[in-house]
Motif scaffolding. Structure first.
Motif, PDB file in Angstrom:
ATOM      1  N   GLU A  97      36.788  59.327  58.127  1.00  0.00           N
ATOM      2  CA  GLU A  97      36.341  60.458  58.943  1.00  0.00           C
ATOM      3  C   GLU A  97      34.825  60.617  58.972  1.00  0.00           C
ATOM      4  N   ILE A  98      34.086  59.835  58.140  1.00  0.00           N
ATOM      5  CA  ILE A  98      32.630  59.825  58.236  1.00  0.00           C
ATOM      6  C   ILE A  98      32.151  58.377  58.345  1.00  0.00           C
ATOM      7  N   ARG A  99      30.890  58.212  58.735  1.00  0.00           N
ATOM      8  CA  ARG A  99      30.312  56.872  58.872  1.00  0.00           C
ATOM      9  C   ARG A  99      29.572  56.503  57.593  1.00  0.00           C
ATOM     10  N   LEU A 100      30.047  55.466  56.923  1.00  0.00           N
ATOM     11  CA  LEU A 100      29.366  54.907  55.766  1.00  0.00           C
ATOM     12  C   LEU A 100      28.697  53.597  56.155  1.00  0.00           C
ATOM     13  N   ASP A 101      27.583  53.283  55.507  1.00  0.00           N
ATOM     14  CA  ASP A 101      26.967  51.972  55.700  1.00  0.00           C
ATOM     15  C   ASP A 101      27.624  50.924  54.812  1.00  0.00           C
ATOM     16  N   ASN A 102      27.731  51.239  53.509  1.00  0.00           N
ATOM     17  CA  ASN A 102      28.257  50.288  52.527  1.00  0.00           C
ATOM     18  C   ASN A 102      29.278  50.945  51.626  1.00  0.00           C
ATOM     19  N   ILE A 103      30.264  50.160  51.209  1.00  0.00           N
ATOM     20  CA  ILE A 103      31.030  50.500  50.019  1.00  0.00           C
ATOM     21  C   ILE A 103      30.632  49.471  48.966  1.00  0.00           C
ATOM     22  N   ILE A 104      30.143  49.970  47.842  1.00  0.00           N
ATOM     23  CA  ILE A 104      29.534  49.141  46.803  1.00  0.00           C
ATOM     24  C   ILE A 104      30.560  48.876  45.709  1.00  0.00           C
ATOM     25  N   VAL A 105      30.638  47.616  45.262  1.00  0.00           N
ATOM     26  CA  VAL A 105      31.575  47.258  44.202  1.00  0.00           C
ATOM     27  C   VAL A 105      30.858  46.463  43.114  1.00  0.00           C
ATOM     28  N   MET A 106      31.340  46.571  41.903  1.00  0.00           N
ATOM     29  CA  MET A 106      31.008  45.604  40.872  1.00  0.00           C
ATOM     30  C   MET A 106      31.962  44.438  41.093  1.00  0.00           C
ATOM     31  N   PRO A 107      31.467  43.222  41.343  1.00  0.00           N
ATOM     32  CA  PRO A 107      32.343  42.158  41.841  1.00  0.00           C
ATOM     33  C   PRO A 107      33.166  41.444  40.777  1.00  0.00           C
ATOM     34  N   ALA A 108      33.105  41.929  39.543  1.00  0.00           N
ATOM     35  CA  ALA A 108      33.868  41.295  38.464  1.00  0.00           C
ATOM     36  C   ALA A 108      34.293  42.357  37.466  1.00  0.00           C
ATOM     37  N   THR A 109      35.259  42.009  36.660  1.00  0.00           N
ATOM     38  CA  THR A 109      35.616  42.858  35.531  1.00  0.00           C
ATOM     39  C   THR A 109      34.450  42.894  34.545  1.00  0.00           C
ATOM     40  N   LEU A 110      34.595  43.665  33.484  1.00  0.00           N
ATOM     41  CA  LEU A 110      33.610  43.635  32.419  1.00  0.00           C
ATOM     42  C   LEU A 110      33.536  42.225  31.824  1.00  0.00           C
ATOM     43  N   PHE A 111      32.366  41.864  31.323  1.00  0.00           N
ATOM     44  CA  PHE A 111      32.107  40.497  30.902  1.00  0.00           C
ATOM     45  C   PHE A 111      33.154  40.005  29.901  1.00  0.00           C
ATOM     46  N   TYR A 112      33.463  40.851  28.908  1.00  0.00           N
ATOM     47  CA  TYR A 112      34.368  40.398  27.845  1.00  0.00           C
ATOM     48  C   TYR A 112      35.796  40.218  28.339  1.00  0.00           C
ATOM     49  N   ASP A 113      36.140  40.763  29.505  1.00  0.00           N
ATOM     50  CA  ASP A 113      37.470  40.544  30.069  1.00  0.00           C
ATOM     51  C   ASP A 113      37.526  39.328  30.992  1.00  0.00           C
ATOM     52  N   MET A 114      36.369  38.772  31.331  1.00  0.00           N
ATOM     53  CA  MET A 114      36.335  37.612  32.229  1.00  0.00           C
ATOM     54  C   MET A 114      35.955  36.323  31.504  1.00  0.00           C
ATOM     55  N   GLU A 115      35.187  36.429  30.421  1.00  0.00           N
ATOM     56  CA  GLU A 115      34.714  35.211  29.762  1.00  0.00           C
ATOM     57  C   GLU A 115      35.871  34.391  29.185  1.00  0.00           C
ATOM     58  N   PRO A 116      35.701  33.062  29.137  1.00  0.00           N
ATOM     59  CA  PRO A 116      34.540  32.303  29.604  1.00  0.00           C
ATOM     60  C   PRO A 116      34.476  32.296  31.135  1.00  0.00           C
ATOM     61  N   ILE A 117      33.249  32.395  31.655  1.00  0.00           N
ATOM     62  CA  ILE A 117      33.045  32.417  33.096  1.00  0.00           C
ATOM     63  C   ILE A 117      33.100  30.984  33.610  1.00  0.00           C
ATOM     64  N   THR A 118      34.079  30.681  34.442  1.00  0.00           N
ATOM     65  CA  THR A 118      34.259  29.323  34.962  1.00  0.00           C
ATOM     66  C   THR A 118      34.075  29.317  36.472  1.00  0.00           C
ATOM     67  N   GLU A 119      33.886  28.142  37.025  1.00  0.00           N
ATOM     68  CA  GLU A 119      33.729  28.042  38.472  1.00  0.00           C
ATOM     69  C   GLU A 119      34.989  28.505  39.193  1.00  0.00           C
ATOM     70  N   ASP A 120      36.156  28.189  38.641  1.00  0.00           N
ATOM     71  CA  ASP A 120      37.395  28.642  39.272  1.00  0.00           C
ATOM     72  C   ASP A 120      37.467  30.169  39.321  1.00  0.00           C
ATOM     73  N   LYS A 121      37.085  30.821  38.232  1.00  0.00           N
ATOM     74  CA  LYS A 121      37.118  32.286  38.220  1.00  0.00           C
ATOM     75  C   LYS A 121      36.133  32.872  39.235  1.00  0.00           C
ATOM     76  N   LEU A 122      34.988  32.247  39.359  1.00  0.00           N
ATOM     77  CA  LEU A 122      34.014  32.708  40.355  1.00  0.00           C
ATOM     78  C   LEU A 122      34.550  32.493  41.768  1.00  0.00           C
ATOM     79  N   LYS A 123      35.244  31.369  41.969  1.00  0.00           N
ATOM     80  CA  LYS A 123      35.815  31.092  43.287  1.00  0.00           C
ATOM     81  C   LYS A 123      36.927  32.077  43.618  1.00  0.00           C
TER      82      LYS A 123
END
Length: 316
Positions: free
Chosen positions: A119-145
Motif C-alpha cells: 500500500e506504500i511505495r518502497l525503494d528497497n527491501i534490505i536483507v542480510m543475505p546469509a545466516t549468522l556466520f557460525y551457522d553457515m561455516e565453513p563457507i563454501t562455493e556451493d553454499k554461496l551459490k
C-alpha cells in the motif's frame, strides 16, 4: 520557480531511544514519543525515514497500517518511508539461504511480506543475505551459490511489487569477507539482486567500503552511512546470539559520521558516490548509539551537520 531536484537526499534509519523516567523509551512506545522522534529527525534536516520490517505490526496496531503511518510521517514534514530492513529469524532447520530445502519457506515469506507493504511505495527491501556466520561455516562455493539462487528468486518476487531486493553484509553474517562477497555477486542476477553498502559493517569486517562500492557501483541501490573505531579480530564474528553485543573485545561498534578516530573515509566515499553518478537516497544509521554514554539525538544532529557541511560540499 520550483527548486531543482537534489542529487542526494538523506533518510534516517529509525534506530532510536530517548530517556524516560523508567529508562530508555522506544519511539514506537506511543504517538507522543513517535511525534517527538519525527520532529527531531525533521528539525535537523533529514528528508525521510527507513524502518524495520517487523515494525509493520505496530503500524497496523497503532496507526491502521503502513499507509496511515506514512501519513503521520508526512504530516511531520518528511517525504515518506524509503526502505525497510527485513530482519529475518534465520534458522538452518527451516529458513537459511545456503540450505536449498528451506528456500520455499523464504519465498513464501517474501510473497506475504511484499503484499503487506504494497500500500506504500518502497525503494528497497534490505536483507542480510546469509545466516549468522557460525551457522553457515565453513563457507563454501556451493553454499554461496545456493544463497545466490535463493536471492535471485526473492528479487524476482520483490520486483513484481516494484521494490528492489538489496543485500546488507553485517560483519557477523556468513557472507562478509571480500572473496565470499565477490563470489556471491558473481552468481547473483544484477536484475534482481542489489548491494546495500554499510560503511561501518564493511570496515569492521576488514574491507574497504569505498573500494567495494567502486567495484559494484552499477548495482548499489543504497547505503548505511555510519562509522566505527574498531576492526573485528579473532572470533568477534562468531558470538551467540549477537556479535554486536556479545563480542568481548568491543563495547561499542558504531559511531556517527564525524566521530574522532573513525575508520570510514566518508570524504572518499562521497567522492566515489559523486564520481559514479549515484543519485537518490543515502540512509544514516545509528545502531546502538546509546551504548557507553552515547545519545541518539546528539549522534543524529552531529551526523546531519557532517552530511550538510562536509559531504554535500563534495557532491555539488
Amino acid at each position: 520557480m520550483t527548486a531543482p531536484e537534489r542529487a542526494i537526499k538523506w533518510s534516517y534509519m529509525d534506530h532510536w531511544r530517548s530517556n524516560g523516567p523508567s529508562g530508555p523509551v522506544d519511539q514506537w512506545h506511543s504517538r507522543k514519543t513517535m511525534s517527538a522522534f519525527l520532529k527531531q529527525v525533521k528539525a535537523v534536516g533529514f528528508d525521510a525515514i527507513d524502518t524495520f520490517d517487523f515494525r509493520i505490526w505496530q503500524m497496523y496496531g497503532d496507526y491502521g497500517g503502513p499507509a496511515k503511518y506514512q501519513e503521520m510521517v508526512q504530516d511531520h514534514g518528511l517525504e515518506r518511508i524509503v526502505n525497510t530492513f527485513h530482519a529475518a529469524d534465520y534458522d538452518v532447520r527451516n529458513y537459511a539461504p545456503h540450505v536449498p530445502e528451506t528456500h520455499e519457506a523464504v519465498f513464501e515469506d517474501f510473497r506475504v511480506t511484499m503484499g503487506r507493504w504494497s500500500e506504500i511505495r518502497l525503494d528497497n527491501i534490505i536483507v542480510m543475505p546469509a545466516t549468522l556466520f557460525y551457522d553457515m561455516e565453513p563457507i563454501t562455493e556451493d553454499k554461496l551459490k545456493y544463497s545466490a539462487e535463493c536471492w535471485n528468486k526473492v528479487g524476482e518476487i520483490t520486483a513484481g511489487f516494484g521494490v528492489k531486493l538489496t543485500c546488507h553484509h553485517e560483519f557477523f553474517c556468513g557472507i562478509q569477507s571480500e572473496p565470499d562477497i565477490e563470489t556471491f555477486y558473481s552468481y547473483t542476477d544484477p536484475r534482481y539482486v542489489n548491494l546495500f553498502v554499510d560503511t561501518a559493517q564493511h570496515c569492521i569486517a576488514g574491507l574497504d567500503p569505498v573500494a567495494l562500492y567502486d567495484r559494484h557501483a552499477h548495482r548499489v541501490s543504497g547505503f548505511h552511512f555510519k562509522d566505527t573505531r574498531h576492526v573485528a579480530t579473532g572470533d568477534d564474528h562468531r558470538h551467540r546470539p549477537d556479535s554486536e553485543i556479545m563480542a568481548p573485545t568491543t563495547g561499542k561498534w558504531f559511531y556517527e559520521m564525524g566521530t574522532d578516530q573513525g575508520l570510514v573515509d566518508f570524504e572518499a566515499m562521497m567522492r566515489a558516490v559523486r564520481d559514479n553518478g549515484y543519485r537518490g537516497w543515502i540512509s544514516v544509521e545509528h545502531d546502538k548509539a546509546n551504548k557507553e554514554g552515547g545519545d541518539y539525538s546528539e549522534s543524529t544532529a552531529i551526523s546531519r551537520w557532517y552530511a550538510k557541511n562536509v559531504l554535500e560540499e563534495i557532491y555539488r
